[in-house]
Structure formats: C-alpha cells, structure tokens
Design an enzyme around this catalytic site. Sequence first.
Site, PDB file in Angstrom:
ATOM      1  N   ASP A 182      -4.656   1.792  10.919  1.00  0.00           N
ATOM      2  CA  ASP A 182      -6.161   1.686  11.140  1.00  0.00           C
ATOM      3  C   ASP A 182      -6.035   1.228  12.600  1.00  0.00           C
ATOM      4  O   ASP A 182      -6.209   2.246  13.379  1.00  0.00           O
ATOM      5  CB  ASP A 182      -6.439   0.756  10.150  1.00  0.00           C
ATOM      6  CG  ASP A 182      -8.017   0.206  10.077  1.00  0.00           C
ATOM      7  OD1 ASP A 182      -8.644   0.961  10.794  1.00  0.00           O
ATOM      8  OD2 ASP A 182      -8.493  -0.389   9.283  1.00  0.00           O
TER       9      ASP A 182
ATOM     10  N   LYS B 258      -6.137   6.498  10.967  1.00  0.00           N
ATOM     11  CA  LYS B 258      -7.759   6.765  11.568  1.00  0.00           C
ATOM     12  C   LYS B 258      -7.820   6.751  13.104  1.00  0.00           C
ATOM     13  O   LYS B 258      -7.638   5.391  13.593  1.00  0.00           O
ATOM     14  CB  LYS B 258      -8.155   5.392  11.139  1.00  0.00           C
ATOM     15  CG  LYS B 258      -8.474   5.217   9.421  1.00  0.00           C
ATOM     16  CD  LYS B 258      -9.262   3.903   9.181  1.00  0.00           C
ATOM     17  CE  LYS B 258      -9.120   3.641   7.539  1.00  0.00           C
ATOM     18  NZ  LYS B 258      -9.798   2.464   7.183  1.00  0.00           N
TER      19      LYS B 258
ATOM     20  N   GLY C 214       0.627  -1.143   0.074  1.00  0.00           N
ATOM     21  CA  GLY C 214       0.079   0.009   0.095  1.00  0.00           C
ATOM     22  C   GLY C 214       0.796   1.268  -0.067  1.00  0.00           C
ATOM     23  O   GLY C 214       0.396   2.069  -0.421  1.00  0.00           O
TER      24      GLY C 214
ATOM     25  N   PHE D 155     -13.262   3.465   5.056  1.00  0.00           N
ATOM     26  CA  PHE D 155     -12.413   2.683   4.125  1.00  0.00           C
ATOM     27  C   PHE D 155     -12.097   3.671   3.154  1.00  0.00           C
ATOM     28  O   PHE D 155     -12.898   4.264   2.291  1.00  0.00           O
ATOM     29  CB  PHE D 155     -13.239   1.314   3.602  1.00  0.00           C
ATOM     30  CG  PHE D 155     -12.235   0.506   2.701  1.00  0.00           C
ATOM     31  CD1 PHE D 155     -11.184  -0.124   3.627  1.00  0.00           C
ATOM     32  CD2 PHE D 155     -12.489   0.472   1.548  1.00  0.00           C
ATOM     33  CE1 PHE D 155     -10.368  -1.028   2.828  1.00  0.00           C
ATOM     34  CE2 PHE D 155     -11.536  -0.409   0.721  1.00  0.00           C
ATOM     35  CZ  PHE D 155     -10.579  -1.110   1.281  1.00  0.00           C
TER      36      PHE D 155
ATOM     37  N   GLU E 200       4.457   3.429   6.198  1.00  0.00           N
ATOM     38  CA  GLU E 200       3.318   2.926   5.886  1.00  0.00           C
ATOM     39  C   GLU E 200       2.465   3.735   5.282  1.00  0.00           C
ATOM     40  O   GLU E 200       2.432   5.247   5.437  1.00  0.00           O
ATOM     41  CB  GLU E 200       2.763   2.776   7.512  1.00  0.00           C
ATOM     42  CG  GLU E 200       2.955   1.521   8.235  1.00  0.00           C
ATOM     43  CD  GLU E 200       2.017   0.316   7.794  1.00  0.00           C
ATOM     44  OE1 GLU E 200       1.298   0.559   6.687  1.00  0.00           O
ATOM     45  OE2 GLU E 200       1.874  -0.697   8.399  1.00  0.00           O
ATOM     46  N   ASP E 201       1.206   3.005   4.652  1.00  0.00           N
ATOM     47  CA  ASP E 201       0.329   4.030   4.012  1.00  0.00           C
ATOM     48  C   ASP E 201      -0.812   4.481   4.928  1.00  0.00           C
ATOM     49  O   ASP E 201      -1.175   5.539   4.811  1.00  0.00           O
ATOM     50  CB  ASP E 201      -0.424   3.077   3.013  1.00  0.00           C
ATOM     51  CG  ASP E 201      -0.649   1.819   3.376  1.00  0.00           C
ATOM     52  OD1 ASP E 201      -0.486   1.459   4.473  1.00  0.00           O
ATOM     53  OD2 ASP E 201      -1.412   0.834   2.707  1.00  0.00           O
TER      54      ASP E 201
ATOM     55  N   ARG F  63      -5.182   0.996  -6.504  1.00  0.00           N
ATOM     56  CA  ARG F  63      -3.875   1.421  -6.295  1.00  0.00           C
ATOM     57  C   ARG F  63      -3.334   2.586  -7.111  1.00  0.00           C
ATOM     58  O   ARG F  63      -2.421   3.635  -6.561  1.00  0.00           O
ATOM     59  CB  ARG F  63      -2.919   0.515  -6.195  1.00  0.00           C
ATOM     60  CG  ARG F  63      -3.212  -0.476  -5.257  1.00  0.00           C
ATOM     61  CD  ARG F  63      -2.031  -1.483  -5.046  1.00  0.00           C
ATOM     62  NE  ARG F  63      -2.295  -2.965  -4.259  1.00  0.00           N
ATOM     63  CZ  ARG F  63      -2.299  -3.094  -2.856  1.00  0.00           C
ATOM     64  NH1 ARG F  63      -2.158  -1.991  -2.203  1.00  0.00           N
ATOM     65  NH2 ARG F  63      -2.694  -4.233  -2.344  1.00  0.00           N
TER      66      ARG F  63
END
Length: 179
Positions: free
Chosen positions: A106, A134, A47, A156, A102-103, A169
């Site tokens: 969560d 998030k 990601g 999401f 990191e993308d 992506r």
Amino acid sequence: MKIQIADLAFEPLIKAEAIEKRVKAIGQQLNADYQHCVPVFVGVLNGSFLFIADLIKQINIPCEITFTKLASYYGGTTSSLKIRDDIDFSVDIKGREVVIIEDIVDTGNTAHYLIDKLKVKQPTSIKLCSLLLKPAAVQKPLEELKYTGFEIENEFVVGYGLDYKEMGRNLKDIYKRVK
Ligand code: IMP
C-alpha cells in the site's frame, strides 16, 4: 454480489480463478529465477497466509520458508504508518537469496521496514513478491519489488487473507469497498 463486513459493504474485485492463475504464473517465474540456489521465502503474516500457502505449492525447487508478523492497519482502512513487529524469525539468512512474500503493498512502509531489517543480516539478495500493489499509494520507490500479482486502484480490499477488523480473511475472492 455485495457483502457486508461489520459497518462496510464490499463488492467483488478479483475472482478466485484469476488469483489461482496468477499465483501459478508467479510460482513458475520463481522456479526459473531461483533454480541456481536454495532461496529463503519470508512470509509476512497475517494477511499473506493464503497467498504463501498457494504460492509455495507451486515451487518445485529446494527452498526454505519462514515467517514474520508485522501489522500496520490495526483494524481500520488506512495505514497507520506505525509498524508493529510481532515475530522475529530465527533462520540465518547471511549469504542467502531472500524472497519476501507480502499480501499487499500500500504505502510500502511495511516492506521498507522489513527490507531494512533483513539487510542488516547480510543476505546475498532480497526481492519482494506481493500479491497486490496499490501504485497510487506507494510513498517511496521500492526497487526490491520484482513480483506483483495484480495492480489495483487505491481502494480498501478484503478477502484471500486480507481483513477488515480481522474479518474477511476466509473469503476465496478479493472484494473492494463500495464507495
Ligand atoms: P503498507 O505498509 O502501507 O504498504 O501496508 C501494508 C500492510 O497493510 C499490508 O501488509 C496489509 O496487512 C495492510 N493493508 C494495506 N492495504 C490493505 C487493504 O486494502 N486491505 C487490508 N489490509 C491492507
């Protein structure tokens, strides 16, 4: 404009121009914070591949970059809490300053998993840099998280590297799921 990916509809959340501006700012911050050493950037695939590529072009201090591949979503829209670890990188990080890229954070489980795994290799420091966060989804405190691009609602998202069922992506903007 709404888009459709497989069975879900998405609408724009963060435009490419805003991402570009934020990535530049994070890059400048990293240049300032790590000018005393040669940091090792650990990119978490898949990601974060676009974020890593754009961020690393902003770095103007000597650095190393390596990759690991972790997955926890397996094609759905919620974290599975079970992490699949696909690439174990070979760079020796003992005594090095490490920045994980990191993308998205969560639940934070993937980040905790990777941090615990890297700590065993005795780096001098580990910090986490995530494009998205998030806050409402994070399950336990993540003190290593020092650089965040955008805080978003617990929804999401796809685009700019992030996928739904491996699609989306390639999108320049970030989109959120239409409820
Ligand atoms: P965590 O372990 O729950 O923090 O989840 C981290 C990983 O789940 C990320 O690196 C992403 O690959 C994936 N993920 C989390 N939220 C989303 C999302 O909204 N869209 C796409 N992938 C996500």
